[in-house]
Design an enzyme around this catalytic site. Structure first.
Site, PDB file in Angstrom:
ATOM      1  N   ASP A   1       0.843  -1.195   0.000  1.00 22.07           N
ATOM      2  CA  ASP A   1       0.000   0.000   0.000  1.00 22.07           C
ATOM      3  C   ASP A   1       0.880   1.247   0.000  1.00 22.07           C
ATOM      4  O   ASP A   1       2.068   1.192   0.306  1.00 22.07           O
ATOM      5  CB  ASP A   1      -0.914   0.006   1.229  1.00 22.07           C
ATOM      6  CG  ASP A   1      -1.870  -1.169   1.240  1.00 22.07           C
ATOM      7  OD1 ASP A   1      -2.217  -1.650   0.147  1.00 22.07           O
ATOM      8  OD2 ASP A   1      -2.261  -1.607   2.341  1.00 22.07           O
TER       9      ASP A   1
ATOM     10  N   ASP B   1      -2.156   5.759   0.953  1.00 22.37           N
ATOM     11  CA  ASP B   1      -2.825   5.001   2.004  1.00 22.37           C
ATOM     12  C   ASP B   1      -2.699   5.729   3.334  1.00 22.37           C
ATOM     13  O   ASP B   1      -3.532   6.544   3.680  1.00 22.37           O
ATOM     14  CB  ASP B   1      -2.255   3.590   2.091  1.00 22.37           C
ATOM     15  CG  ASP B   1      -3.073   2.702   3.015  1.00 22.37           C
ATOM     16  OD1 ASP B   1      -4.305   2.878   3.068  1.00 22.37           O
ATOM     17  OD2 ASP B   1      -2.483   1.849   3.699  1.00 22.37           O
TER      18      ASP B   1
ATOM     19  N   ASP C   1       2.301   3.029   9.606  1.00 18.33           N
ATOM     20  CA  ASP C   1       1.629   1.817  10.061  1.00 18.33           C
ATOM     21  C   ASP C   1       2.581   0.997  10.914  1.00 18.33           C
ATOM     22  O   ASP C   1       3.733   0.759  10.521  1.00 18.33           O
ATOM     23  CB  ASP C   1       1.175   0.964   8.876  1.00 18.33           C
ATOM     24  CG  ASP C   1      -0.073   1.508   8.193  1.00 18.33           C
ATOM     25  OD1 ASP C   1      -0.516   2.611   8.569  1.00 18.33           O
ATOM     26  OD2 ASP C   1      -0.590   0.833   7.286  1.00 18.33           O
TER      27      ASP C   1
ATOM     28  N   ARG D   1      -7.322   8.661  12.547  1.00 16.59           N
ATOM     29  CA  ARG D   1      -6.218   7.772  12.921  1.00 16.59           C
ATOM     30  C   ARG D   1      -4.991   8.534  13.413  1.00 16.59           C
ATOM     31  O   ARG D   1      -3.932   8.495  12.803  1.00 16.59           O
ATOM     32  CB  ARG D   1      -5.834   6.858  11.758  1.00 16.59           C
ATOM     33  CG  ARG D   1      -6.945   5.965  11.285  1.00 16.59           C
ATOM     34  CD  ARG D   1      -6.468   4.929  10.273  1.00 16.59           C
ATOM     35  NE  ARG D   1      -7.551   4.050   9.868  1.00 16.59           N
ATOM     36  CZ  ARG D   1      -7.399   3.001   9.068  1.00 16.59           C
ATOM     37  NH1 ARG D   1      -6.209   2.712   8.586  1.00 16.59           N
ATOM     38  NH2 ARG D   1      -8.437   2.246   8.758  1.00 16.59           N
TER      39      ARG D   1
END
Length: 391
Positions: free
Chosen positions: A189, A213, A217, A269
């Site tokens: 991604d 994206d 992460d 997020r």
């Protein structure tokens, strides 16, 4: 066995003290005068006031806080100093002088710097070897407009002072792996930085924005991570902690998020957490569209002395919980000494005790009063360090 363990800890402490003494030269009165009035957070105060920081770059390894601990495994007499002089990229046969050669081909302790300002367009994700430091201080380095960074099954990595943006998803293909051997990599991604089964990772003073994206992460069992002094902006999905709802190994995940600047134009997020634990402290939130902090699968989070400035219109609530989540009573979202402006609010877990980070001695730090958050995050993101003075 006990005595050997005590001796080991003692000599690690002695080594740290010796290195700090060596890396802290006496400042002239002229240079000292330039430091007056600067208000820095605990990490920056450890190295930025040193006008000779270029000569003592490795001092940075002793400045990390939170779950990553100190990065003393990234320095030592066996350290390899590598300078990037070529902005080109070959994902399979990297040339000496390029970033990929230093980050993927060379094994051991590697400290990477940059000869000059660079715009690096990676042809495939950059897989970074263990015990590697990418130190962008002294140059303006952009990694942008295609593939970006992946920290895959490695440990003891520092990413410092890099601008990473406009990252794009990548089709499966061959690429130089973190062990110096070409491997097959599946579809990726468009994240700025993705951690996969990684540990002891420090992401500090980077600017991340506008990726396909997300920006950062932490997935598939990654843990012992500190995310500090970064500027996250212009992004829908900012930071994901935990792979997916079914990946229970992320219950062991521990992440510190401290001194970061979120916004403008971030949607959600900041972070979104699954299963594990996050200590989110002394960050500045400059608005959001959907929510700032959320998650699923019974995560634990301590939000401490953050400044949440709600958007003028839209959602004022900081938190979000996944719809249809059955075990709502297992949530542990706590707000301690946070400040809320423009009508911001935080739905906390009722009852119970606030989960503590339980840091050890080398991880611990003092969370300052929220009144200081604006000043302590003023230098968040990548900066350009003058050749003649402090950063």
């Amino acid at each position: 066995m006990v005595s050997h363990g005590i001796k080991f800890v003692f000599w690690r402490f002695v080594l740290a003290v010796v290195v700090i003494v060596i890396f802290t030269p006496k400042f002239s009165s002229a240079k000292q005068s330039k430091l007056v009035g600067l208000k820095m957070n605990m990490i920056d105060r450890c190295w930025r006031p040193n006008p000779e920081w270029r000569r003592y770059r490795q001092q940075l390894a002793f400045c990390s806080i939170g779950y990553v601990g100190k990065m003393i495994n990234n320095v030592g007499n066996d350290l390899i100093h590598y300078k990037v002089i070529d902005s080109n990229d070959d994902p399979i046969n990297p040339k000496p002088g390029t970033l990929r050669y230093g980050a993927s081909v060379i094994q051991g302790k590697v400290w990477i710097t940059f000869q000059k300002d660079m715009n690096i367009k990676l042809m495939k994700p950059l897989l970074i070897s263990s015990f590697t430091t990418i130190d962008g201080r002294g140059a303006t380095v952009h990694i942008a407009d295609n593939a970006c960074l992946m920290i895959y099954k490695t440990t003891n990595i520092i990413i410092h002072n890099i601008r990473i943006h406009h990252c794009k998803a990548q089709a499966p293909g061959m690429v130089m792996g973190p062990n110096g051997k070409v491997i097959s990599l599946g579809q990726v991604d468009g994240d700025a930085i993705r951690l996969v089964t990684a540990s002891k990772i420090w992401i500090d003073h980077n600017t991340l924005y506008s990726c396909e994206d997300g920006l950062l992460d932490v997935t598939r069992g990654s843990t012992d991570v500190t995310i500090s002094n970064n500027w996250f902006r212009e992004q829908d999905k900012v930071m994901l902690l935990g792979h997916d709802d079914g990946y229970v190994r992320d219950k062991n995940m521990k992440v510190t998020v401290v001194y970061n600047h979120f916004g403008p134009n971030c949607n959600q997020r900041m972070p979104r957490i699954r299963h594990g634990y996050a200590h989110v402290a002394n960050n500045l939130y400059l608005g959001w569209m959907q929510y700032a902090i959320g998650g699923s699968m019974g995560p634990s989070l301590k939000s401490e002395a953050n400044l949440f400035i709600a958007p003028k219109v839209g959602s004022k609530e900081v938190t979000w919980r996944k719809d249809g989540y059955k075990n709502v009573d297992k949530w542990e979202f706590y707000s301690v000494r946070d400040a809320f402006e423009n009508g911001a609010s935080f739905v906390v877990t009722k009852g119970g005790s606030v989960p503590k980070p339980n840091y050890n001695k080398e991880q611990g730090f003092k969370v300052v009063d929220v009144k200081s958050v604006r000043s302590l995050t003023r230098s968040s993101g990548a900066f350009r360090c003058s050749r003649t003075s402090i950063c």
